[in-house]
Design a protein around this motif. Sequence first.
Motif, PDB file in Angstrom:
ATOM      1  N   TYR A 184      10.680  -1.455  11.302  1.00  0.00           N
ATOM      2  CA  TYR A 184      10.114  -1.003   9.914  1.00  0.00           C
ATOM      3  C   TYR A 184       9.324  -2.064   9.285  1.00  0.00           C
ATOM      4  O   TYR A 184       8.425  -1.613   8.604  1.00  0.00           O
ATOM      5  CB  TYR A 184      11.563  -0.541   9.234  1.00  0.00           C
ATOM      6  CG  TYR A 184      11.128  -0.474   7.722  1.00  0.00           C
ATOM      7  CD1 TYR A 184      10.617   0.491   7.258  1.00  0.00           C
ATOM      8  CD2 TYR A 184      11.657  -1.504   6.724  1.00  0.00           C
ATOM      9  CE1 TYR A 184      10.338   0.590   5.858  1.00  0.00           C
ATOM     10  CE2 TYR A 184      11.590  -1.453   5.523  1.00  0.00           C
ATOM     11  CZ  TYR A 184      10.922  -0.455   4.870  1.00  0.00           C
ATOM     12  OH  TYR A 184      10.647  -0.232   3.546  1.00  0.00           O
ATOM     13  N   ARG A 185       9.663  -3.372   9.346  1.00  0.00           N
ATOM     14  CA  ARG A 185       9.236  -4.177   8.967  1.00  0.00           C
ATOM     15  C   ARG A 185       7.456  -4.278   9.205  1.00  0.00           C
ATOM     16  O   ARG A 185       6.616  -4.706   8.549  1.00  0.00           O
ATOM     17  CB  ARG A 185       9.746  -5.566   8.960  1.00  0.00           C
ATOM     18  CG  ARG A 185       9.226  -6.722   8.185  1.00  0.00           C
ATOM     19  CD  ARG A 185       9.008  -6.684   6.853  1.00  0.00           C
ATOM     20  NE  ARG A 185       8.672  -7.875   6.188  1.00  0.00           N
ATOM     21  CZ  ARG A 185       7.938  -7.668   4.917  1.00  0.00           C
ATOM     22  NH1 ARG A 185       7.671  -6.474   4.420  1.00  0.00           N
ATOM     23  NH2 ARG A 185       7.510  -8.889   4.316  1.00  0.00           N
ATOM     24  N   GLU A 186       7.582  -4.260  10.760  1.00  0.00           N
ATOM     25  CA  GLU A 186       6.307  -4.145  11.249  1.00  0.00           C
ATOM     26  C   GLU A 186       5.155  -3.175  10.658  1.00  0.00           C
ATOM     27  O   GLU A 186       4.107  -3.282  10.346  1.00  0.00           O
ATOM     28  CB  GLU A 186       6.281  -3.974  12.793  1.00  0.00           C
ATOM     29  CG  GLU A 186       5.048  -3.993  13.445  1.00  0.00           C
ATOM     30  CD  GLU A 186       5.119  -3.877  15.130  1.00  0.00           C
ATOM     31  OE1 GLU A 186       4.288  -4.175  15.689  1.00  0.00           O
ATOM     32  OE2 GLU A 186       6.331  -3.341  15.448  1.00  0.00           O
ATOM     33  N   LYS A 187       5.959  -1.937  10.296  1.00  0.00           N
ATOM     34  CA  LYS A 187       5.036  -0.638   9.895  1.00  0.00           C
ATOM     35  C   LYS A 187       4.592  -1.082   8.419  1.00  0.00           C
ATOM     36  O   LYS A 187       3.847  -0.768   8.071  1.00  0.00           O
ATOM     37  CB  LYS A 187       5.915   0.595   9.988  1.00  0.00           C
ATOM     38  CG  LYS A 187       5.982   1.081  11.400  1.00  0.00           C
ATOM     39  CD  LYS A 187       6.907   2.174  11.457  1.00  0.00           C
ATOM     40  CE  LYS A 187       7.170   2.694  13.022  1.00  0.00           C
ATOM     41  NZ  LYS A 187       7.737   4.009  13.122  1.00  0.00           N
ATOM     42  N   THR A 188       5.708  -1.753   7.829  1.00  0.00           N
ATOM     43  CA  THR A 188       5.294  -1.907   6.274  1.00  0.00           C
ATOM     44  C   THR A 188       3.986  -3.005   6.211  1.00  0.00           C
ATOM     45  O   THR A 188       3.286  -2.785   5.703  1.00  0.00           O
ATOM     46  CB  THR A 188       6.499  -2.620   5.707  1.00  0.00           C
ATOM     47  OG1 THR A 188       7.633  -1.639   5.752  1.00  0.00           O
ATOM     48  CG2 THR A 188       6.261  -2.817   4.021  1.00  0.00           C
ATOM     49  N   LEU A 189       4.157  -3.836   7.160  1.00  0.00           N
ATOM     50  CA  LEU A 189       3.134  -4.857   7.019  1.00  0.00           C
ATOM     51  C   LEU A 189       1.704  -4.256   7.583  1.00  0.00           C
ATOM     52  O   LEU A 189       0.792  -4.684   7.174  1.00  0.00           O
ATOM     53  CB  LEU A 189       3.475  -6.278   7.737  1.00  0.00           C
ATOM     54  CG  LEU A 189       4.648  -7.069   7.448  1.00  0.00           C
ATOM     55  CD1 LEU A 189       5.028  -7.826   8.229  1.00  0.00           C
ATOM     56  CD2 LEU A 189       4.152  -7.761   6.146  1.00  0.00           C
ATOM     57  N   GLN A 190       1.888  -3.525   8.680  1.00  0.00           N
ATOM     58  CA  GLN A 190       0.742  -2.968   9.350  1.00  0.00           C
ATOM     59  C   GLN A 190      -0.016  -2.180   8.124  1.00  0.00           C
ATOM     60  O   GLN A 190      -1.085  -1.709   8.054  1.00  0.00           O
ATOM     61  CB  GLN A 190       1.133  -2.214  10.411  1.00  0.00           C
ATOM     62  CG  GLN A 190       1.347  -3.007  11.764  1.00  0.00           C
ATOM     63  CD  GLN A 190       1.828  -2.326  13.011  1.00  0.00           C
ATOM     64  OE1 GLN A 190       2.158  -1.125  12.543  1.00  0.00           O
ATOM     65  NE2 GLN A 190       1.700  -2.876  14.136  1.00  0.00           N
ATOM     66  N   GLY A 222       0.704  -1.143  -0.052  1.00  0.00           N
ATOM     67  CA  GLY A 222       0.113   0.010   0.125  1.00  0.00           C
ATOM     68  C   GLY A 222       0.928   1.128  -0.130  1.00  0.00           C
ATOM     69  O   GLY A 222       0.715   2.102  -0.709  1.00  0.00           O
ATOM     70  N   THR A 223       1.861   1.337   0.790  1.00  0.00           N
ATOM     71  CA  THR A 223       2.781   2.499   0.857  1.00  0.00           C
ATOM     72  C   THR A 223       4.093   1.964   1.256  1.00  0.00           C
ATOM     73  O   THR A 223       4.465   1.129   1.635  1.00  0.00           O
ATOM     74  CB  THR A 223       2.549   3.384   2.166  1.00  0.00           C
ATOM     75  OG1 THR A 223       2.524   2.667   3.346  1.00  0.00           O
ATOM     76  CG2 THR A 223       0.892   3.986   1.919  1.00  0.00           C
ATOM     77  N   ARG A 224       5.197   2.877   0.605  1.00  0.00           N
ATOM     78  CA  ARG A 224       6.556   2.736   1.099  1.00  0.00           C
ATOM     79  C   ARG A 224       6.676   3.806   2.095  1.00  0.00           C
ATOM     80  O   ARG A 224       6.556   4.996   1.971  1.00  0.00           O
ATOM     81  CB  ARG A 224       7.388   3.000  -0.314  1.00  0.00           C
ATOM     82  CG  ARG A 224       7.418   2.064  -1.065  1.00  0.00           C
ATOM     83  CD  ARG A 224       8.440   2.021  -2.109  1.00  0.00           C
ATOM     84  NE  ARG A 224       8.393   3.068  -3.101  1.00  0.00           N
ATOM     85  CZ  ARG A 224       9.222   3.944  -3.327  1.00  0.00           C
ATOM     86  NH1 ARG A 224      10.350   4.296  -2.792  1.00  0.00           N
ATOM     87  NH2 ARG A 224       8.971   4.918  -4.392  1.00  0.00           N
ATOM     88  N   ILE A 225       7.361   3.480   3.160  1.00  0.00           N
ATOM     89  CA  ILE A 225       7.395   4.177   4.297  1.00  0.00           C
ATOM     90  C   ILE A 225       8.264   5.209   4.113  1.00  0.00           C
ATOM     91  O   ILE A 225       9.154   5.155   3.247  1.00  0.00           O
ATOM     92  CB  ILE A 225       8.109   3.430   5.686  1.00  0.00           C
ATOM     93  CG1 ILE A 225       7.280   2.131   5.862  1.00  0.00           C
ATOM     94  CG2 ILE A 225       8.456   4.157   6.657  1.00  0.00           C
ATOM     95  CD1 ILE A 225       5.761   2.563   6.342  1.00  0.00           C
ATOM     96  N   SER A 226       8.145   6.481   4.749  1.00  0.00           N
ATOM     97  CA  SER A 226       8.674   7.615   4.225  1.00  0.00           C
ATOM     98  C   SER A 226      10.309   7.512   4.434  1.00  0.00           C
ATOM     99  O   SER A 226      10.926   6.292   5.132  1.00  0.00           O
ATOM    100  CB  SER A 226       8.529   8.883   5.274  1.00  0.00           C
ATOM    101  OG  SER A 226       8.812   8.525   6.496  1.00  0.00           O
TER     102      SER A 226
END
Length: 388
Positions: A326-332, A287-291
Amino acid sequence: MNDSIENQLEYKSYFPNYQLEFVFHKWLIDDGSYIEKGDYIYEYSNSSLLDSILIKSGRKTNATITKHKAEKSGYIDFFYDNRSFHIPKNQLMYLIRNSDNERIQSKFINVPKIINDDFTNSIKILWQRVSSNFPLSEGITSKSNDLNVDLSFSFNFENDCDNIVFNFNPKQLKPKQNDKILFLFDNGEIVEFELFKKPILIKNITTDKILQYKSPITQDELNLFSEINFKKWKIILKNDNHEIIGGEFGGDSNYVSKSNLIIVIKKFAKEYLKLVSEKVINYKPLGTRISIENKEIQTDDYCYVYLMQDTSNGYFKIGISNKPEYREKTLQSEKPTIEMICSKRFPIRKIAESFEKSLHLAYAEKRIRGEWFELASIDVEHIIESLR
C-alpha cells in the motif's frame, strides 16, 4: 455630519457618556456582517441586572429596551466583548469598515509550531493556536446542529505527509474503527475520511484527554478547504447505526456564526498550504488516497521494514509500514519511478521501528532527507541481506 461619517473608511462607535448605567442585552447581527446605515446593531436598556436576565430568558419586564442603529454602511467589527452586563461609559462598541479584511487578519490568527528533527532531517508542522481567542487551541472546532457534539480538526505535516487531524471529546463522542467523517462543500463535492484505525487517547496541550485520529489528505482535498465554502459535516457511526450532522455553528467564541466559521476554515487551509510549501524542502503533496479496498487497515500487529528505490535519481527509502505494498502504491501515485526492493515482516511495530532506526543510524551520513538515502551498491546488498 452624516455624510462625513458615511465617507469614513473606518468609523468607531462609542456608547454615550450617560449619567445612568445601561445594561447590554445582545448583539442583533453577527460579527463581520455587512450592514446598511440604520440597521439595528444591539439592544440595551437602563434596567436592573435582574431585568436583563429576565429579558434574555424571554420573560416580560417593565424595562424600556433600546435598539442601537448603525451610523454608516459597511462591515462591522465587534469590540465590546459582552463579558459584563453594564456597559461602561464611553465604551468602544464596534467599528465599521468598507472592507472586512482587517477584522479577519486581526481576529483569526493561526500560530504554527514547527519542529525540525536534525537526527532524521525531517520536519513537523503542528499548531499552537488556530483562529481562537484562546492561545492554546490546536484546531478549528464546529458544533453539531443539536449543540451536543464538537468536531475539531486541523491540518498537520508529519511523516512526510499532509494529514487532517481530528480531535474528539470522549465525554461527548467515542468514534470507533470504520466510522466515517464527511465534509460537504458549496460546489457539491464531498470529502470522506474513514477511521481505518481506532482513535487513540492522548492529552492535548491543556492536559485534557481527547481521542485523536489522523488521516492523509490530498492536494485536491486541501484546495477544497481553502477555496470553496464549507457547507456542513456528517459523522457516520457505523457501529452504532447513528449519524450526527453539524457545521451551522462554530465551537469557539471567536467564530460562532456560520459565516465566520467558513472564513476561519478557508483562511487556515490557505495559511497551512503556504506554510508547508515554504518550510518543507522538496514538498510533494499527496495526489490520491488509495481506494477504500486498498487502504492500510491494521488488522494485526505485524509490521514491515522495507527498502524502496526511486529509479529516476537512484535514491533509496528505508521505512516501515503495516502494508508495504500500500505504501508503494501511495508513493507511486506521487512518483511512478518508485520500486520496492525488499521487505521483512516483524511480529510487532515496536521491533520494526527499532530495526528501522538502526538502519537509519548506520547510514546517517548518506541521508538525503527524511527516510531517503544515497546508498552504494554494497550498502544495498547489506540491507537486502539484513531484510531476508
